[in-house]
Design a protein around this motif. Structure first.
Motif, PDB file in Angstrom:
ATOM      1  N   ALA A 193       0.831  -1.342   0.018  1.00 44.28           N
ATOM      2  CA  ALA A 193      -0.181  -0.028   0.079  1.00 44.28           C
ATOM      3  C   ALA A 193       0.819   1.296  -0.072  1.00 44.28           C
ATOM      4  CB  ALA A 193      -1.034  -0.110   1.147  1.00 44.28           C
ATOM      5  N   ARG A 194       0.528   2.246  -0.680  1.00 45.48           N
ATOM      6  CA  ARG A 194       1.038   3.383  -0.706  1.00 45.48           C
ATOM      7  C   ARG A 194       0.693   4.293   0.610  1.00 45.48           C
ATOM      8  NH1 ARG A 194      -0.941   8.307  -4.100  1.00 45.48           N
ATOM      9  NH2 ARG A 194       0.514   9.751  -3.628  1.00 45.48           N
ATOM     10  N   VAL A 195       1.852   5.036   1.169  1.00 43.75           N
ATOM     11  CA  VAL A 195       1.861   5.797   2.190  1.00 43.75           C
ATOM     12  C   VAL A 195       1.580   7.040   2.030  1.00 43.75           C
ATOM     13  CG1 VAL A 195       2.816   6.251   4.590  1.00 43.75           C
ATOM     14  CG2 VAL A 195       3.119   4.206   3.441  1.00 43.75           C
ATOM     15  N   LYS A 196       0.542   7.957   2.300  1.00 46.57           N
ATOM     16  CA  LYS A 196       0.343   9.217   2.209  1.00 46.57           C
ATOM     17  C   LYS A 196       0.895   9.872   3.436  1.00 46.57           C
ATOM     18  CE  LYS A 196      -3.367   8.800  -1.063  1.00 46.57           C
ATOM     19  NZ  LYS A 196      -4.643   9.089  -1.295  1.00 46.57           N
ATOM     20  N   ARG A 197       1.741  10.931   3.568  1.00 49.37           N
ATOM     21  CA  ARG A 197       2.169  11.755   4.607  1.00 49.37           C
ATOM     22  C   ARG A 197       1.627  12.942   4.842  1.00 49.37           C
ATOM     23  NH1 ARG A 197       6.234  10.874   7.749  1.00 49.37           N
ATOM     24  NH2 ARG A 197       6.959  12.921   7.592  1.00 49.37           N
ATOM     25  N   ALA A 198       0.634  13.269   4.184  1.00 50.54           N
ATOM     26  CA  ALA A 198       0.068  14.910   4.311  1.00 50.54           C
ATOM     27  C   ALA A 198      -0.105  15.202   5.816  1.00 50.54           C
ATOM     28  CB  ALA A 198      -1.343  14.739   3.449  1.00 50.54           C
ATOM     29  N   VAL A 199      -0.978  14.327   6.435  1.00 53.78           N
ATOM     30  CA  VAL A 199      -1.076  15.013   7.878  1.00 53.78           C
ATOM     31  C   VAL A 199       0.026  14.939   8.525  1.00 53.78           C
ATOM     32  CG1 VAL A 199      -2.627  14.430   9.834  1.00 53.78           C
ATOM     33  CG2 VAL A 199      -3.473  14.096   7.440  1.00 53.78           C
ATOM     34  N   ASN A 200       0.720  13.667   8.629  1.00 49.39           N
ATOM     35  CA  ASN A 200       2.002  13.729   9.538  1.00 49.39           C
ATOM     36  C   ASN A 200       2.952  14.742   9.244  1.00 49.39           C
ATOM     37  OD1 ASN A 200       0.963  11.532  10.977  1.00 49.39           O
ATOM     38  ND2 ASN A 200       1.703  10.223   9.632  1.00 49.39           N
ATOM     39  N   ALA A 201       3.256  15.011   8.182  1.00 50.18           N
ATOM     40  CA  ALA A 201       4.109  16.179   7.543  1.00 50.18           C
ATOM     41  C   ALA A 201       3.581  17.314   7.896  1.00 50.18           C
ATOM     42  CB  ALA A 201       4.350  16.092   5.912  1.00 50.18           C
ATOM     43  N   LEU A 202       2.485  17.679   7.802  1.00 52.11           N
ATOM     44  CA  LEU A 202       1.821  18.942   8.122  1.00 52.11           C
ATOM     45  C   LEU A 202       1.995  19.130   9.755  1.00 52.11           C
ATOM     46  CD1 LEU A 202       0.540  21.395   7.205  1.00 52.11           C
ATOM     47  CD2 LEU A 202      -1.662  20.385   7.636  1.00 52.11           C
ATOM     48  N   LYS A 203       1.695  18.146  10.473  1.00 51.44           N
ATOM     49  CA  LYS A 203       1.929  18.092  12.054  1.00 51.44           C
ATOM     50  C   LYS A 203       3.566  18.372  12.170  1.00 51.44           C
ATOM     51  CE  LYS A 203      -1.495  15.009  13.262  1.00 51.44           C
ATOM     52  NZ  LYS A 203      -1.816  13.592  14.189  1.00 51.44           N
ATOM     53  N   LYS A 204       4.402  17.789  11.650  1.00 45.44           N
ATOM     54  CA  LYS A 204       5.773  18.101  11.865  1.00 45.44           C
ATOM     55  C   LYS A 204       5.938  19.387  11.598  1.00 45.44           C
ATOM     56  CE  LYS A 204       9.950  16.184   9.907  1.00 45.44           C
ATOM     57  NZ  LYS A 204      10.699  15.571   8.814  1.00 45.44           N
ATOM     58  N   ARG A 205       5.568  19.884  10.251  1.00 45.46           N
ATOM     59  CA  ARG A 205       6.069  21.425  10.116  1.00 45.46           C
ATOM     60  C   ARG A 205       5.692  22.209  10.940  1.00 45.46           C
ATOM     61  NH1 ARG A 205       5.258  19.448   4.612  1.00 45.46           N
ATOM     62  NH2 ARG A 205       3.324  20.125   4.567  1.00 45.46           N
ATOM     63  N   ARG A 206       4.307  22.173  11.423  1.00 41.93           N
ATOM     64  CA  ARG A 206       3.495  23.026  12.256  1.00 41.93           C
ATOM     65  C   ARG A 206       4.234  23.137  13.714  1.00 41.93           C
ATOM     66  NH1 ARG A 206      -2.296  21.047  11.893  1.00 41.93           N
ATOM     67  NH2 ARG A 206      -3.076  22.300  10.052  1.00 41.93           N
ATOM     68  N   LYS A 207       4.928  22.009  14.145  1.00 43.70           N
ATOM     69  CA  LYS A 207       5.676  22.080  15.529  1.00 43.70           C
ATOM     70  C   LYS A 207       6.779  22.773  15.246  1.00 43.70           C
ATOM     71  CE  LYS A 207       7.158  17.781  16.607  1.00 43.70           C
ATOM     72  NZ  LYS A 207       7.588  16.546  17.220  1.00 43.70           N
ATOM     73  N   VAL A 208       7.427  22.842  14.275  1.00 44.82           N
ATOM     74  CA  VAL A 208       8.489  23.476  13.927  1.00 44.82           C
ATOM     75  C   VAL A 208       8.335  24.953  13.723  1.00 44.82           C
ATOM     76  CG1 VAL A 208      10.730  24.108  12.161  1.00 44.82           C
ATOM     77  CG2 VAL A 208      10.082  21.569  12.752  1.00 44.82           C
ATOM     78  N   PHE A 209       7.361  25.309  13.026  1.00 44.19           N
ATOM     79  CA  PHE A 209       7.050  26.907  12.943  1.00 44.19           C
ATOM     80  C   PHE A 209       6.520  27.170  14.145  1.00 44.19           C
ATOM     81  CE2 PHE A 209       6.462  25.866   8.375  1.00 44.19           C
ATOM     82  CZ  PHE A 209       7.287  26.556   7.711  1.00 44.19           C
ATOM     83  N   LYS A 210       5.941  26.480  15.231  1.00 43.66           N
ATOM     84  CA  LYS A 210       5.392  26.936  16.493  1.00 43.66           C
ATOM     85  C   LYS A 210       6.771  27.449  17.118  1.00 43.66           C
ATOM     86  CE  LYS A 210       2.415  25.929  20.524  1.00 43.66           C
ATOM     87  NZ  LYS A 210       1.864  24.892  21.297  1.00 43.66           N
ATOM     88  N   LEU A 211       7.699  26.622  17.164  1.00 41.54           N
ATOM     89  CA  LEU A 211       8.967  26.651  17.859  1.00 41.54           C
ATOM     90  C   LEU A 211       9.574  27.921  17.316  1.00 41.54           C
ATOM     91  CD1 LEU A 211      10.202  23.251  18.393  1.00 41.54           C
ATOM     92  CD2 LEU A 211       9.559  24.978  20.240  1.00 41.54           C
ATOM     93  N   SER A 212       9.504  28.192  15.938  1.00 41.55           N
ATOM     94  CA  SER A 212      10.525  29.214  15.419  1.00 41.55           C
ATOM     95  C   SER A 212       9.371  30.638  15.129  1.00 41.55           C
ATOM     96  CB  SER A 212      10.638  28.882  14.031  1.00 41.55           C
ATOM     97  OG  SER A 212       9.600  28.779  13.074  1.00 41.55           O
ATOM     98  N   LYS A 213       8.389  30.544  15.810  1.00 32.01           N
ATOM     99  CA  LYS A 213       7.703  32.132  15.826  1.00 32.01           C
ATOM    100  C   LYS A 213       8.583  32.981  16.334  1.00 32.01           C
ATOM    101  CE  LYS A 213       3.259  33.675  17.111  1.00 32.01           C
ATOM    102  NZ  LYS A 213       1.938  33.411  17.626  1.00 32.01           N
ATOM    103  N   GLY A 214       8.563  34.153  15.772  1.00 36.89           N
ATOM    104  CA  GLY A 214       9.284  35.295  16.285  1.00 36.89           C
ATOM    105  C   GLY A 214      10.668  35.338  15.802  1.00 36.89           C
ATOM    106  N   TYR A 215      11.128  34.376  14.964  1.00 37.33           N
ATOM    107  CA  TYR A 215      12.584  34.450  14.530  1.00 37.33           C
ATOM    108  C   TYR A 215      12.577  35.503  13.270  1.00 37.33           C
ATOM    109  CZ  TYR A 215      13.946  30.348  17.046  1.00 37.33           C
ATOM    110  OH  TYR A 215      14.085  29.437  18.254  1.00 37.33           O
ATOM    111  N   PHE A 216      13.697  35.769  12.964  1.00 38.36           N
ATOM    112  CA  PHE A 216      13.967  36.953  11.829  1.00 38.36           C
ATOM    113  C   PHE A 216      13.657  36.211  10.449  1.00 38.36           C
ATOM    114  CE2 PHE A 216      16.513  39.386   9.039  1.00 38.36           C
ATOM    115  CZ  PHE A 216      15.928  40.830   9.349  1.00 38.36           C
ATOM    116  N   GLY A 217      13.016  36.772   9.525  1.00 38.00           N
ATOM    117  CA  GLY A 217      12.981  36.670   8.156  1.00 38.00           C
ATOM    118  C   GLY A 217      12.603  35.181   7.886  1.00 38.00           C
ATOM    119  N   ALA A 218      13.380  34.514   6.945  1.00 41.00           N
ATOM    120  CA  ALA A 218      13.180  33.351   6.608  1.00 41.00           C
ATOM    121  C   ALA A 218      13.177  32.255   7.538  1.00 41.00           C
ATOM    122  CB  ALA A 218      14.112  32.988   5.569  1.00 41.00           C
TER     123      ALA A 218
END
Length: 119
Positions: free
Chosen positions: A2-27
């Protein structure tokens, strides 16, 4: 298989990183790659900083105790040794606080250390 789709897990992973990086400068707060690198670095600095803070506070307390001890005619090492011989168990944090806020009480401790060393 079966093919594994990572949409939900990848999004959770990115959200976690963006939550920690809130307030950082620029990119570092907008782009995932830059944000994840910076978050990894920041977490490492935070870990190291927690260890350094303990060292720095101990150095500060020792400097304050030394200054107070010298005002009472002792060096830091002789005062600590005298207190140990006298059986006075008080930590450096409390000693430094006494040296700053209660000079009279600190002077009594210094006298106790002197008497213990004289024996």
């Amino acid at each position: 298989m079966a093919r594994v789709k990572r949409a939900v897990n990848a999004l959770k992973k990115r959200r976690k990183v963006f939550k920690l990086s809130k307030g950082y400068f620029g990119a570092k707060s907008k782009q995932y790659r830059a944000a994840s690198e910076q978050v990894r670095r920041s977490l490492r600095y935070a870990y190291i900083g927690r260890k350094l803070r303990k060292r720095e506070f101990r150095r500060l307390w020792i400097a304050r105790i030394n200054a107070g001890a010298r005002q009472n005619g002792l060096s830091y090492s002789r005062m600590m040794n005298g207190l140990k011989v006298a059986g006075v168990n008080i930590n450096r944090k409390m000693l430094s606080d006494l040296a700053i806020n209660e000079p009279a009480a600190f002077a009594q401790l210094a006298d106790t250390a002197k008497k213990a060393l004289a024996k």
